[in-house]
Design a protein around this motif. Sequence first.
Motif, PDB file in Angstrom:
ATOM      1  N   CYS A 173      16.813  -0.429  -1.621  1.00 37.67           N
ATOM      2  CA  CYS A 173      16.805  -0.267  -3.081  1.00 37.67           C
ATOM      3  C   CYS A 173      17.049   1.198  -3.449  1.00 37.67           C
ATOM      4  CB  CYS A 173      15.478  -0.763  -3.657  1.00 37.67           C
ATOM      5  SG  CYS A 173      14.086  -0.122  -2.789  1.00 37.67           S
ATOM      6  N   GLY A 174      16.798   1.527  -4.700  1.00 37.92           N
ATOM      7  CA  GLY A 174      17.069   2.886  -5.169  1.00 37.92           C
ATOM      8  C   GLY A 174      18.567   3.148  -5.136  1.00 37.92           C
ATOM      9  N   CYS A 175      19.315   2.270  -5.821  1.00 35.54           N
ATOM     10  CA  CYS A 175      20.786   2.269  -5.633  1.00 35.54           C
ATOM     11  C   CYS A 175      21.523   3.283  -6.489  1.00 35.54           C
ATOM     12  CB  CYS A 175      21.331   0.890  -5.921  1.00 35.54           C
ATOM     13  SG  CYS A 175      20.720  -0.263  -4.731  1.00 35.54           S
ATOM     14  N   ASN A 176      20.837   3.965  -7.388  1.00 32.37           N
ATOM     15  CA  ASN A 176      21.488   5.004  -8.199  1.00 32.37           C
ATOM     16  C   ASN A 176      22.769   4.483  -8.846  1.00 32.37           C
ATOM     17  OD1 ASN A 176      19.659   7.393  -7.483  1.00 32.37           O
ATOM     18  ND2 ASN A 176      20.181   6.526  -5.501  1.00 32.37           N
ATOM     19  N   ALA A 177      22.654   3.257  -9.355  1.00 30.54           N
ATOM     20  CA  ALA A 177      23.754   2.600 -10.086  1.00 30.54           C
ATOM     21  C   ALA A 177      24.987   2.305  -9.227  1.00 30.54           C
ATOM     22  CB  ALA A 177      24.138   3.377 -11.342  1.00 30.54           C
ATOM     23  N   HIS A 178      24.780   2.107  -7.938  1.00 30.55           N
ATOM     24  CA  HIS A 178      25.882   1.700  -7.060  1.00 30.55           C
ATOM     25  C   HIS A 178      25.584   0.387  -6.368  1.00 30.55           C
ATOM     26  CE1 HIS A 178      27.117   6.108  -6.537  1.00 30.55           C
ATOM     27  NE2 HIS A 178      27.928   5.498  -7.365  1.00 30.55           N
ATOM     28  N   GLY A 179      24.603  -0.362  -6.871  1.00 28.70           N
ATOM     29  CA  GLY A 179      24.099  -1.490  -6.086  1.00 28.70           C
ATOM     30  C   GLY A 179      25.085  -2.620  -5.886  1.00 28.70           C
ATOM     31  N   ILE A 180      26.044  -2.772  -6.798  1.00 33.69           N
ATOM     32  CA  ILE A 180      27.014  -3.863  -6.643  1.00 33.69           C
ATOM     33  C   ILE A 180      28.151  -3.369  -5.761  1.00 33.69           C
ATOM     34  CG2 ILE A 180      28.529  -5.465  -7.853  1.00 33.69           C
ATOM     35  CD1 ILE A 180      26.670  -4.851 -10.363  1.00 33.69           C
ATOM     36  N   SER A 181      28.759  -2.256  -6.174  1.00 32.80           N
ATOM     37  CA  SER A 181      29.869  -1.722  -5.373  1.00 32.80           C
ATOM     38  C   SER A 181      29.392  -1.329  -3.984  1.00 32.80           C
ATOM     39  CB  SER A 181      30.471  -0.503  -6.069  1.00 32.80           C
ATOM     40  OG  SER A 181      29.471   0.453  -6.330  1.00 32.80           O
ATOM     41  N   GLY A 205       0.802  -1.229   0.000  1.00 35.42           N
ATOM     42  CA  GLY A 205       0.000   0.000   0.000  1.00 35.42           C
ATOM     43  C   GLY A 205       0.829   1.270   0.000  1.00 35.42           C
ATOM     44  N   LEU A 206       2.113   1.168  -0.379  1.00 32.61           N
ATOM     45  CA  LEU A 206       2.997   2.341  -0.344  1.00 32.61           C
ATOM     46  C   LEU A 206       3.348   2.780  -1.766  1.00 32.61           C
ATOM     47  CD1 LEU A 206       5.382   0.960   2.415  1.00 32.61           C
ATOM     48  CD2 LEU A 206       3.693   2.782   2.720  1.00 32.61           C
ATOM     49  N   GLU A 207       3.489   4.095  -1.953  1.00 30.40           N
ATOM     50  CA  GLU A 207       3.866   4.652  -3.266  1.00 30.40           C
ATOM     51  C   GLU A 207       5.233   5.290  -3.123  1.00 30.40           C
ATOM     52  OE1 GLU A 207       2.067   5.985  -6.261  1.00 30.40           O
ATOM     53  OE2 GLU A 207       0.283   4.780  -5.954  1.00 30.40           O
ATOM     54  N   LEU A 208       6.236   4.690  -3.710  1.00 32.20           N
ATOM     55  CA  LEU A 208       7.582   5.267  -3.593  1.00 32.20           C
ATOM     56  C   LEU A 208       8.145   5.561  -4.974  1.00 32.20           C
ATOM     57  CD1 LEU A 208       8.878   3.125  -0.644  1.00 32.20           C
ATOM     58  CD2 LEU A 208       8.985   5.616  -0.742  1.00 32.20           C
ATOM     59  N   PRO A 209       8.692   6.753  -5.158  1.00 32.95           N
ATOM     60  CA  PRO A 209       9.190   7.147  -6.477  1.00 32.95           C
ATOM     61  C   PRO A 209      10.565   6.531  -6.760  1.00 32.95           C
ATOM     62  CG  PRO A 209       9.505   8.946  -4.911  1.00 32.95           C
ATOM     63  CD  PRO A 209       8.877   7.816  -4.143  1.00 32.95           C
ATOM     64  N   ILE A 210      10.579   5.421  -7.473  1.00 30.97           N
ATOM     65  CA  ILE A 210      11.831   4.712  -7.798  1.00 30.97           C
ATOM     66  C   ILE A 210      11.816   4.485  -9.304  1.00 30.97           C
ATOM     67  CG2 ILE A 210      13.206   2.628  -7.363  1.00 30.97           C
ATOM     68  CD1 ILE A 210      11.370   2.231  -4.840  1.00 30.97           C
ATOM     69  N   GLY A 269      26.861  -4.208 -22.276  1.00 26.23           N
ATOM     70  CA  GLY A 269      26.140  -4.371 -21.005  1.00 26.23           C
ATOM     71  C   GLY A 269      25.059  -3.307 -20.954  1.00 26.23           C
ATOM     72  N   LYS A 270      23.843  -3.688 -20.544  1.00 29.46           N
ATOM     73  CA  LYS A 270      22.750  -2.707 -20.567  1.00 29.46           C
ATOM     74  C   LYS A 270      21.644  -3.143 -19.621  1.00 29.46           C
ATOM     75  CE  LYS A 270      21.402  -5.054 -24.776  1.00 29.46           C
ATOM     76  NZ  LYS A 270      21.202  -5.058 -26.194  1.00 29.46           N
ATOM     77  N   GLY A 271      21.013  -2.189 -19.029  1.00 28.03           N
ATOM     78  CA  GLY A 271      19.930  -2.531 -18.108  1.00 28.03           C
ATOM     79  C   GLY A 271      19.340  -1.295 -17.474  1.00 28.03           C
ATOM     80  N   TRP A 272      18.584  -1.542 -16.405  1.00 26.07           N
ATOM     81  CA  TRP A 272      17.770  -0.493 -15.787  1.00 26.07           C
ATOM     82  C   TRP A 272      18.107  -0.352 -14.303  1.00 26.07           C
ATOM     83  CZ3 TRP A 272      14.943   2.395 -19.033  1.00 26.07           C
ATOM     84  CH2 TRP A 272      14.470   1.829 -20.229  1.00 26.07           C
ATOM     85  N   PRO A 273      19.242   0.226 -13.959  1.00 28.04           N
ATOM     86  CA  PRO A 273      19.461   0.525 -12.535  1.00 28.04           C
ATOM     87  C   PRO A 273      18.437   1.577 -12.084  1.00 28.04           C
ATOM     88  CG  PRO A 273      21.151   1.573 -13.886  1.00 28.04           C
ATOM     89  CD  PRO A 273      20.318   0.723 -14.816  1.00 28.04           C
ATOM     90  N   THR A 274      18.130   1.591 -10.811  1.00 29.07           N
ATOM     91  CA  THR A 274      17.070   2.493 -10.350  1.00 29.07           C
ATOM     92  C   THR A 274      17.646   3.765  -9.728  1.00 29.07           C
ATOM     93  OG1 THR A 274      17.009   1.328  -8.251  1.00 29.07           O
ATOM     94  CG2 THR A 274      15.388   0.679  -9.909  1.00 29.07           C
ATOM     95  N   PHE A 275      16.899   4.845  -9.925  1.00 26.98           N
ATOM     96  CA  PHE A 275      17.296   6.154  -9.387  1.00 26.98           C
ATOM     97  C   PHE A 275      16.163   6.739  -8.556  1.00 26.98           C
ATOM     98  CE2 PHE A 275      21.412   7.340 -11.171  1.00 26.98           C
ATOM     99  CZ  PHE A 275      21.644   6.196 -11.938  1.00 26.98           C
ATOM    100  N   THR A 276      16.550   7.473  -7.519  1.00 25.66           N
ATOM    101  CA  THR A 276      15.573   8.170  -6.683  1.00 25.66           C
ATOM    102  C   THR A 276      15.657   9.668  -6.998  1.00 25.66           C
ATOM    103  OG1 THR A 276      17.237   8.339  -4.932  1.00 25.66           O
ATOM    104  CG2 THR A 276      15.722   6.466  -4.822  1.00 25.66           C
ATOM    105  N   PRO A 277      14.624  10.428  -6.663  1.00 26.16           N
ATOM    106  CA  PRO A 277      14.645  11.860  -7.029  1.00 26.16           C
ATOM    107  C   PRO A 277      15.782  12.636  -6.369  1.00 26.16           C
ATOM    108  CG  PRO A 277      12.412  11.160  -6.505  1.00 26.16           C
ATOM    109  CD  PRO A 277      13.304  10.007  -6.157  1.00 26.16           C
ATOM    110  N   ASP A 278      16.270  12.189  -5.221  1.00 24.33           N
ATOM    111  CA  ASP A 278      17.370  12.931  -4.578  1.00 24.33           C
ATOM    112  C   ASP A 278      18.713  12.206  -4.685  1.00 24.33           C
ATOM    113  OD1 ASP A 278      16.982  10.857  -2.809  1.00 24.33           O
ATOM    114  OD2 ASP A 278      16.466  12.110  -1.085  1.00 24.33           O
TER     115      ASP A 278
END
Length: 404
Positions: free
Chosen positions: A342-350, A215-220, A315-324
């Motif tokens: 989540c919302g790793c802004n392309a740092h999820g592995i490192s 029931g949550l709305e999060l901008p990701i 290599g290609k894909g959809w890393p997730t970004f948050t508004p801030d």
Amino acid sequence: MLPNSEIVIVGGGAVGVGCAYALARAGHTDVLVIERGDDVGTVTTAQGAGLCGQVRDSVERTRLAMHSVATFRELQRSEVPPDWHEVGSLRVALSERRAEEFRRMKAAADAAGLETEFLDRAEARRRWPLMNFDATAAVLWCPSDGYMTPRHVAASYRHNAARLGVRFATATALEGIELRQGRVAGIRTNRGTAECRTLINAAGANAYHVARLAGLELPIFPVRHEYYVTVPMEGLTPDLPCFRVPELTLYGRVRDGGLLLGGWEPRSLSQDPRSFSPDNEPPPVVTDWPVLDGFEASFTGLLPTSRPAQKSWVGKGWPTFTPDGRFLIGECSGVPGFVMACGCNAHGISGSGGIGKLLVESLFDPHPGDYVRSLSPNRFLGSTPDWSESRRQAAHVYETYYGV
Ligand SMILES: Cc1cc2nc3c(=O)[nH]c(=O)nc-3n(C[C@H](O)[C@H](O)[C@H](O)COP(=O)(O)OP(=O)(O)OC[C@H]3O[C@@H](n4cnc5c(N)ncnc54)[C@H](O)[C@@H]3O)c2cc1C
């Protein structure tokens, strides 16, 4: 049948399995990871370039990355290593303004206890002989940076978390969340139900959909990202440092004897998460050759020999970004037991090692620090997101990734 567990993690990418490992290392082993794919690390994680850089613009972010490196070193000594190569990295400035930024980053590194050093051109050339440093204003060297193979990272976390008692259920898709008196009480999946007290949402590009089930709305926002790898080139050995050239918005390393070159284009392509089904990833990325050719053209000044090289892989894909541009880590106040990672802004592995540590701190430390509290998803809850503005902001984070 799925086992009831204190904690269920949804998503077996680098973030989900990294959190599982961090929880287990902290003594919380009653954990079940569910992943709808047949294995862990097969979606965004599998596409990652695998660079890990620790030089950041704040002491906290530097420390987070340092914890990740400590984790990769630890995992590298295990039976299933992440293929961690601690080759160091060169951060190359082409203007005095950028060099000034590097000096600020070095100050953050010094304060965090991370070893870095400015190199003169001759020393930089010694470390990357094929690169032309004639036009550089500064080169910042970080000896403990490196790269890994992202799928191996996921496999390593899985193996080592399982060794400590974490359970994994692959081919298992979350379909619903049971709430009892408003708090998380269990999960419904295509393979049955299970009770839990805590659910950690590490569903990557589907994190929005999983939050909706509570029931949550999060901008990701998933934002497209790409790199290419060339066929093997003379002189490219696996021990050459990773590099970043912020003014060209490029990064790279050696991979399989070829050059891996990625970048951040000024006009990004993002997805509204409401536009694709919770049962699927975002639509497949179609290789954007004009963008990749642009990376190649920008880089030729620094590495003249790279231009004619054929490409062997994209290599290609959809890393997730948050508004801030900040991670989402921690429990959502409206739904006790529902936790975001989540919302790793392309740092999820490192970032996976550090994210795991912060997650544990947010859940179990009676006095979590200011930094982890600043990453709380509650900053986006309480009002309905302005979707178009949030998407614009998330895209801006991507487009100005190397902004000063
Ligand atoms: C081209 C490219 C280069 C990159 N380079 C780097 C880099 O050099 N360094 C770096 O740190 N990062 C890099 N990244 C970013 C990095 O790949 C991501 O930040 C990271 O992989 C995110 O991990 P994740 O676990 O959040 O997501 P994912 O790896 O996508 O994992 C999420 C998982 O959740 C599962 N899932 C979703 N919904 C459900 C459900 N309902 N039930 C069960 N399971 C579900 C999915 O199947 C998936 O396996 C790069 C990304 C791209 C695309």
